[in-house]
Design a protein around this motif. Structure first.
Motif, PDB file in Angstrom:
ATOM      1  N   GLU A  42       1.227  -1.451  -0.307  1.00  0.00           N
ATOM      2  CA  GLU A  42       0.163   0.125  -0.203  1.00  0.00           C
ATOM      3  C   GLU A  42       1.064   1.179   0.049  1.00  0.00           C
ATOM      4  O   GLU A  42       2.173   0.960   0.469  1.00  0.00           O
ATOM      5  N   ARG A  52      -3.461   3.811  -2.655  1.00  0.00           N
ATOM      6  CA  ARG A  52      -3.805   2.770  -3.308  1.00  0.00           C
ATOM      7  C   ARG A  52      -2.965   1.664  -2.824  1.00  0.00           C
ATOM      8  O   ARG A  52      -2.227   1.506  -1.774  1.00  0.00           O
ATOM      9  N   TRP A  54      -2.915  -3.108  -3.163  1.00  0.00           N
ATOM     10  CA  TRP A  54      -3.086  -4.149  -4.129  1.00  0.00           C
ATOM     11  C   TRP A  54      -3.031  -4.930  -3.163  1.00  0.00           C
ATOM     12  O   TRP A  54      -2.948  -5.373  -2.013  1.00  0.00           O
ATOM     13  N   ARG A 253      -7.557   4.668  -5.954  1.00  0.00           N
ATOM     14  CA  ARG A 253      -6.911   4.482  -6.796  1.00  0.00           C
ATOM     15  C   ARG A 253      -5.829   5.738  -6.622  1.00  0.00           C
ATOM     16  O   ARG A 253      -5.852   6.846  -8.140  1.00  0.00           O
ATOM     17  N   PRO A 256      -2.191   7.116  -9.460  1.00  0.00           N
ATOM     18  CA  PRO A 256      -1.706   5.767  -9.787  1.00  0.00           C
ATOM     19  C   PRO A 256      -0.747   5.498 -10.529  1.00  0.00           C
ATOM     20  O   PRO A 256       0.380   4.842 -10.238  1.00  0.00           O
ATOM     21  N   THR A 259       2.408   5.696  -7.665  1.00  0.00           N
ATOM     22  CA  THR A 259       1.738   4.997  -6.485  1.00  0.00           C
ATOM     23  C   THR A 259       3.018   4.150  -7.479  1.00  0.00           C
ATOM     24  O   THR A 259       3.649   2.843  -6.879  1.00  0.00           O
ATOM     25  N   ASP A 260       2.413   3.270  -8.913  1.00  0.00           N
ATOM     26  CA  ASP A 260       3.420   2.491  -9.451  1.00  0.00           C
ATOM     27  C   ASP A 260       4.517   2.290  -9.639  1.00  0.00           C
ATOM     28  O   ASP A 260       5.461   1.586  -9.516  1.00  0.00           O
TER      29      ASP A 260
END
Length: 679
Positions: A42, A52, A54, A253, A256, A259-260
């Motif tokens: 997170e 965000r 996962w 999200r 994005p 955060t990716d």
């Protein structure tokens, strides 16, 4: 008789002790399942809110949580409903089990369960069944072993992570976010009650499938909480009328692309703390979506906003939408290398001010010039003759800035970019040419915004970051005076919304072929950068930074705060005079090569370049050879000795640290050295 009774009692105690020792040995020999619970990665905002998250490897939503982050009312309801003697029993509640067995025997069916929270954790840890005696015995054994090896708080934390809540939701935090869109730290009594009841029948009581079953389960928990004195009758009645959720919510999200990037940079890290302002991020993502709606299906936009004092990024919008569509929204355009157009001009002028080449009121020529085979043109193909440097920057004229770049050398501009943390990429990887000052290189939006943050910070460069950086001091890029002068010039530009100038210092840029439109600016607290274009680099006919990007820049800063923080006042050393009162060498800029007489160039004979000088309160002795008197000496662009005929001067330098010492002769020719003054 008495002796016989004593012997019987002793024998009974011995048998009980032996049985107890046997049970203890049986429990101690238990092989426990793994107690480390994998949770999804997170990324959180600066206030701890989720940006965000996962799923774990099998696709379940399971997020880290513990009792310290949970609403106390939920915990009280959970214990009152599931396991009233949780704090005191050894893992198995004998009274509850006997009651459950008696009720089952009397009614011929299971009326109530005898499982404790610890037994439920035992079942969830290894997914052991409850329908068979062997499964129940295994749960009892594991529960007793858990109580021996863990604290009650650790057992409760395991429950909060593992309890099922329907579908692929596992654990209280995932359930609270999915059903109510909020963290479990703040729940209404009705929400807490529903979340207590769901794990008993996670599929049957799902509110998106059966509102009736969900309401019945919630109301039973409320009744138990009322009986236990946890809530009042009025609170219970109000909670029963609260609407149930009808569908699951999407997990957050926000940001994005960012955060990716953070997750890929450290895949093993489960928790990434950032400096992002979640509310501002949401507002700017909405602004980005609105900005491209009227410009076809291929125009893209990216935005960065940061606190320029700390270098902390407050919002980062990589595209208008995180989608694989005609806009290629999956590409993070805050990191893409693009031509910055005219947005590097403020740095050129700041460096020129620092080196004594020019002052905002210096006159400079905007006429056709050729630098070898390179003949720069203004964007509108017009020439304005003699202008003030201030006007040259405000009008974003190309020829004056190239002239200044040629005078100080394009490598000095590249050095300035590197000191500012800008990773500039030259086409073909060759040496820099004069075109770099007009955008003839590649930079990212995040790095370009960081360059403007250095100007806003008084000339001190510190790379922008979405991660907490601590108190990094940064590196001096230009003097405080030069940084303020550039900001003062840019703040005088008319804002695109027609409001009064002076609140925001800003600059636009358009790359060759209308591929990129830029706007970057700052107020007294925040700096923002905007890029528009197409992610594939194809031209956008008619795209200009001033027309497209500037309104978005001002809208972005308005969404940071409706009232712009005031820009700082001029530093004490700032020379604020008109052209006629400037030192003679600064009144008019003369390009290098205007003086052709041999030996006419000045050179600083002392101190040497790179010297470390200890003054001990005395003035600095400086000597110049060559050049044409009178001479003007400057430190970081601030005049120290004006129009002196002598080749030797004693210069008062009130501060210590690094500085650039410059001398300008009567013909405008300059020399400079870099020094470090000891305190």
């Amino acid at each position: 008789m008495i002796a016989r009774a004593v012997l019987a009692l002793a024998a009974g105690l011995w048998l009980a002790a032996a049985a107890r020792d046997g049970v203890d040995g049986w429990v101690a020999a238990t092989d426990l399942p793994p107690l480390t619970i994998v949770t999804g990665a997170e990324v959180v905002a600066r206030d701890g809110r989720l940006l965000r998250a996962w799923t774990v490897a099998d696709g379940r939503w399971r997020l880290a949580t513990d009792a310290g982050r949970v609403d106390p009312l939920f915990l009280s309801m959970l214990v009152a409903y599931e396991d009233r003697r949780f704090a005191s029993h050894p893992g198995v509640d004998a009274r509850a089990m006997l009651r459950a067995l008696a009720q089952a025997a009397w009614h011929g069916r299971v009326v109530s369960g005898g499982s404790t929270i610890t037994m439920q954790v035992a079942r969830l840890l290894e997914d052991s069944g409850t329908g068979k005696l062997t499964g129940k015995l295994r749960q009892i054994r594991v529960a007793l072993a858990l109580e021996h090896r863990l604290t009650k708080g650790q057992i409760l934390d395991l429950y909060l992570r593992l309890a099922p809540y329907g579908g692929n939701l596992e654990g209280l935090r995932a359930a609270s976010l999915s059903w109510f869109g909020r963290e479990p730290g703040r729940l209404t009594p009705a929400q807490a009650a529903l979340l207590v009841s769901l794990p008993q029948s996670p599929e049957a009581r799902r509110p998106d499938r059966s509102q009736q079953a969900a309401a019945q389960g919630r109301d039973r928990v409320l009744a138990r909480a009322l009986a236990a004195g946890l809530i009042s009758a009025e609170t219970a009645a109000t909670a029963r009328t609260e609407p149930l959720p009808t569908a699951r919510r999407d997990f957050p999200r926000l940001a994005p692309h960012l955060t990716d990037r953070l997750r890929l940079s450290d895949p093993a890290q489960p928790h990434h703390a950032t400096t992002i302002d979640a509310d501002l991020q949401a507002r700017l993502e909405q602004l980005a979506a609105e900005a491209v709606t009227r410009h076809g299906d291929r125009l893209q936009v990216a935005l960065v906003v940061a606190d320029h004092a700390s270098g902390e990024i407050r919002a980062s919008v990589g595209s208008a939408a995180y989608e694989n569509d005609a806009r290629q929204g999956f590409v993070d355009m805050t990191q893409a290398l693009r031509s910055p157009g005219s947005t590097l001009k403020p740095l050129v002028y700041a460096l020129a001010f620092d080196q004594g080449l020019a002052h905002p009121e210096t006159l400079i020529e905007d006429r056709p010039l050729a630098f070898g085979r390179y003949q720069p043109q203004n964007f509108d193909r017009q020439f304005r003759g003699t202008v003030r440097v201030r006007e040259a920057l405000q009008l974003s004229l190309n020829i004056p800035v190239v002239t200044l770049t040629e005078a100080m050398g394009p490598e000095r501009l590249m050095q300035g970019l590197r000191r500012a943390g800008v990773q500039a990429v030259l086409p073909g990887g060759g040496p820099p040419g004069l075109a770099v000052s007009l955008g003839g290189l590649g930079v990212s939006l995040e790095h370009l915004t960081g360059l403007y943050a250095a100007l806003a910070r008084g000339g001190v460069a510190r790379p922008l970051s979405p991660l907490p950086q601590g108190g990094a001091e940064g590196e001096r890029l230009v003097s405080q005076v030069a940084a303020w002068q550039v900001g003062h010039i840019l703040a005088a530009l008319q804002p695109p919304d027609g409001s009064a100038p002076g609140r925001i210092a800003w600059k636009t840029g358009t790359s060759y072929g209308h591929r990129d439109a830029w706007a970057v600016g700052w107020d007294g607290r925040h700096v923002a950068g905007v890029w528009l274009g197409r992610a594939d680099g194809t031209p956008v006919p008619g795209a200009f930074g001033g027309d497209l990007a500037a309104p978005i820049l001002f809208a972005a800063l308005a969404r940071v705060s409706p009232m712009a923080a005031p820009l700082p006042p001029p530093p004490a050393a700032t020379l604020q005079v008109d052209n006629a009162r400037l030192p003679l060498p600064l009144q008019r800029f003369r390009p290098r090569g205007a003086i052709t007489a041999p030996g006419a160039l000045p050179e600083i004979a002392f101190p040497p370049d790179g010297a470390q000088v200890a003054l001990d309160g005395a003035p600095l002795l400086a000597r110049v050879r060559g050049g044409t008197p009178p001479f003007t000496w400057l430190a970081d662009g601030h005049p120290l000795d004006i129009a002196t005929p002598a080749r030797e001067s004693h210069l008062p330098l009130p501060r210590s640290g690094p500085l650039t010492l410059s001398v300008i002769d009567a013909n405008g020719q300059a020399a400079r050295v870099t020094l470090t003054l000891a305190p």
